[in-house]
Design a protein around this motif. Structure first.
Motif, short mmCIF file in Angstrom:
data_model
loop_
_atom_site.label_atom_id
_atom_site.label_comp_id
_atom_site.label_asym_id
_atom_site.label_seq_id
_atom_site.Cartn_x
_atom_site.Cartn_y
_atom_site.Cartn_z
N UNK A 197 0.83 -1.21 0.00
CA UNK A 197 0.00 0.00 0.00
C UNK A 197 0.87 1.26 0.00
N UNK A 198 1.92 1.25 0.81
CA UNK A 198 2.80 2.41 0.90
C UNK A 198 3.59 2.61 -0.39
N UNK A 199 4.05 1.53 -0.97
CA UNK A 199 4.78 1.64 -2.24
C UNK A 199 3.87 2.21 -3.32
N UNK A 200 2.63 1.80 -3.30
CA UNK A 200 1.66 2.32 -4.28
C UNK A 200 1.40 3.81 -4.06
N UNK A 201 1.27 4.20 -2.77
CA UNK A 201 1.02 5.61 -2.46
C UNK A 201 2.21 6.46 -2.89
N UNK A 202 3.43 6.00 -2.62
CA UNK A 202 4.63 6.73 -3.01
C UNK A 202 4.69 6.89 -4.52
N UNK A 203 4.39 5.81 -5.24
CA UNK A 203 4.43 5.86 -6.70
C UNK A 203 3.40 6.85 -7.25
N UNK A 204 2.22 6.89 -6.64
CA UNK A 204 1.19 7.83 -7.08
C UNK A 204 1.64 9.28 -6.89
N UNK A 205 2.23 9.57 -5.74
CA UNK A 205 2.72 10.93 -5.49
C UNK A 205 3.82 11.30 -6.50
N UNK A 206 4.70 10.37 -6.77
CA UNK A 206 5.80 10.68 -7.68
C UNK A 206 5.33 10.81 -9.12
N UNK A 207 4.31 10.04 -9.48
CA UNK A 207 3.73 10.18 -10.81
C UNK A 207 3.08 11.55 -10.99
N UNK A 208 2.46 12.04 -9.93
CA UNK A 208 1.75 13.31 -9.99
C UNK A 208 2.67 14.51 -9.84
N UNK A 209 3.67 14.40 -8.97
CA UNK A 209 4.46 15.57 -8.59
C UNK A 209 5.95 15.48 -8.97
N UNK A 210 6.37 14.39 -9.55
CA UNK A 210 7.78 14.21 -9.82
C UNK A 210 8.45 13.46 -8.68
N UNK A 211 9.64 12.97 -8.93
CA UNK A 211 10.30 12.09 -7.96
C UNK A 211 10.58 12.78 -6.64
N UNK A 212 11.23 13.96 -6.68
CA UNK A 212 11.65 14.62 -5.44
C UNK A 212 10.47 15.18 -4.66
N UNK A 213 9.59 15.93 -5.35
CA UNK A 213 8.44 16.52 -4.67
C UNK A 213 7.48 15.42 -4.21
N UNK A 214 7.33 14.39 -5.03
CA UNK A 214 6.46 13.27 -4.66
C UNK A 214 6.92 12.59 -3.39
N UNK A 215 8.23 12.39 -3.25
CA UNK A 215 8.76 11.77 -2.03
C UNK A 215 8.56 12.70 -0.83
N UNK A 216 8.76 14.00 -1.04
CA UNK A 216 8.58 14.95 0.06
C UNK A 216 7.14 14.92 0.56
N UNK A 217 6.20 14.85 -0.36
CA UNK A 217 4.79 14.79 0.04
C UNK A 217 4.50 13.48 0.75
N UNK A 218 5.03 12.38 0.25
CA UNK A 218 4.83 11.07 0.90
C UNK A 218 5.37 11.11 2.32
N UNK A 219 6.57 11.65 2.51
CA UNK A 219 7.16 11.72 3.85
C UNK A 219 6.35 12.61 4.77
N UNK A 220 5.77 13.67 4.22
CA UNK A 220 4.91 14.56 5.01
C UNK A 220 3.63 13.84 5.42
N UNK A 221 2.99 13.16 4.47
CA UNK A 221 1.68 12.55 4.71
C UNK A 221 1.76 11.28 5.55
N UNK A 222 2.77 10.46 5.32
CA UNK A 222 2.82 9.16 5.99
C UNK A 222 3.90 9.02 7.04
N UNK A 223 4.99 9.77 6.90
CA UNK A 223 6.06 9.70 7.91
C UNK A 223 6.00 10.88 8.87
N UNK A 224 4.99 11.75 8.68
CA UNK A 224 4.77 12.91 9.56
C UNK A 224 6.01 13.79 9.65
N UNK A 225 6.61 14.05 8.50
CA UNK A 225 7.81 14.88 8.45
C UNK A 225 7.42 16.35 8.39
#
Length: 459
Positions: A197-225
């Motif tokens: 589930x997490x791998x899928x969520x990360x991939x969706x963010x990166x598809x939408x926002x690009x690799x770097x921004x997508x990871x930043x959003x994933x870390x914000x949303x799921x890792x509470x960064x």
């Protein structure tokens, strides 16, 4: 009365602290899809049933509350979320217009928005919960907190991080206070989603926002960064740099220089005013004012009382007819003995660039400008779901006018630049008496005296 609601193991500490009133102030920083609103809704029902009173659930915007809770449907059960939390058998009446419920025991529950926080009237609440606090207008809590103190009630704040803004500040303070419940739960703490589930969520963010921004959003949303700026923020990086460099600090007003102002003269209330000085060629942002009324005279009185009587930089369209009168806003300010100056019309992009450069050069008073600083951190672009990119226009939320008025400051402060206070010029006389001794002395050298005498003789 039995309800089909089960508290998940990682939700228990917050739920118990809330329903047992162990703490009067609570903040929970939980990852996306951790069930924050579900816990609050069901806790509100339990509290309202045990201790009848007024209870509010506040979203960043009122329309979000309607979409997510009032009209929202649980995808697992197919039932309206509000009716799952408040079953029909305990409801006496419901009012759709203001999302209000009265229970059979006399308690009331209402969904509200921080964008209309000052429209909440009536008896003070026994409890209030703020959903997505990081996106909410922090003025809402400032407005509601006296009500909560009067009733001896509680306030709960639930959110995922949105950069280093007021939610992070509140969480940091709460961790140091024994009177607060504070908790941060990332997906690594709860294990609520599988690795797939997490791998899928990360991939969706990166598809939408690009690799770097997508990871930043994933870390914000799921890792509470909290690292980095709010996603989409115009000036997030610049504000973070100002904090790192210690430029958000104590900035006293230097009364040898005028204090100028920058306004966003829009509709009625919510017209923030930045107060600044320019010293040694640098902008010093010394104060911030967000009116709570549409009384322009009250705003001017606030400025005059503080001795802020420099130029008032207003939008180019401030020559339109002022609210309910036949005068323009510029004319109204002039009648109130202010000194309005219209800022030249430029594109929003140029204004944002001017604001960015200004932040890079400015110092901000940390205490007096606290709300304004939070607004600058939260001033952000809209996201276009279809084009999968950020639009140029800003999100129309509580921070928009704060950012707009700062754009005018960015465009105006160089015009407000003044020289250093000049030394008193020497008197243009050859001789003068010392004020204390009465001795006659000259402020000219012997050679200058001879030169002056020759000049007079030729004349």
């Amino acid at each position: 009365m039995e309800y089909e609601f089960r508290v998940r193991w990682y939700q228990r500490a917050f739920h118990e602290a809330l329903v047992n009133r162990t703490y009067d102030r609570l903040i929970a920083i939980w990852h996306r899809r951790a069930g924050k609103d579900e816990i609050v809704l069901n806790a509100m029902r339990e509290l309202a049933w045990k201790s009848p009173g007024t209870y509010w659930h506040c979203f960043p915007e009122q329309k979000q509350a309607r979409k997510a809770i009032w009209n929202g449907v649980n995808g697992h059960t197919g039932k309206r979320r509000i009716l799952e939390a408040f079953p029909p058998q305990i409801i006496k009446r419901m009012q759709d217009d203001d999302m209000f419920i009265e229970l059979t025991n006399g308690a009331t529950f209402q969904l509200i928005g921080s964008d209309r926080y000052d429209s909440t009237v009536g008896s003070g609440p026994k409890g209030i919960a703020y959903s997505e606090w990081a996106l909410s207008n922090p003025s809402a809590w400032a407005y509601h907190s006296p009500m909560i103190r009067e009733t001896g009630g509680f306030a709960a704040f639930i959110t995922t991080p949105r950069g280093n803004n007021h939610a992070k500040t509140m969480f940091d303070r709460a961790k140091e206070s024994p009177s607060w419940f504070s908790e941060l739960l990332s997906i690594e703490d709860t294990r609520a989603l599988s690795g797939d589930d997490l791998a899928e969520a990360l991939q969706e963010y990166q598809d939408m926002h690009g690799i770097d921004l997508g990871r930043a959003i994933f870390e914000q949303e799921y890792l509470c960064s909290f690292a980095g700026a709010m996603v989409g923020a115009y000036w997030g990086a610049e504000m973070a740099q100002a904090e790192r460099e210690g430029r958000i600090c104590d900035v006293p007003v230097n009364h040898d220089y005028p204090v100028h102002t920058a306004w966003d003269l829009g509709k009625a209330v919510n017209n923030p005013i930045w107060c600044f000085q320019v010293i040694d060629g640098k902008p010093r942002v010394v104060d911030f004012y967000r009116p709570e009324s549409d009384d322009l005279e009250e705003w001017v009185r606030w400025l005059d009382d503080r001795g802020y009587k420099g130029n008032d930089y207003v939008p180019h369209d401030a020559v339109v007819t002022e609210w309910g009168t036949k005068r323009t806003r510029v004319e109204t300010l002039q009648l109130l003995k202010r000194k309005p100056k219209r800022v030249a019309k430029v594109s929003v992009a140029d204004g944002i660039n001017a604001g960015r450069k200004t932040i890079q050069a400015a110092v901000f008073d940390k205490e007096r400008c606290e709300l304004g600083i939070e607004g600058l951190k939260n001033y952000r672009r809209e996201w276009d779901d279809e084009l999968k990119t950020f639009r140029e226009n800003p999100v129309k939320d509580w921070a928009e006018h704060i950012g707009s008025s700062f754009r005018y400051l960015g465009l105006a402060w160089r015009e407000a630049m003044v020289q250093q206070p000049k030394e008193k010029p020497k008197k243009d006389i050859a001789f003068e008496a010392d004020e204390k001794t009465g001795v006659i002395k000259s402020n000219l050298t012997f050679a200058e005296l001879i030169k002056r005498q020759e000049k007079r003789r030729r004349a």
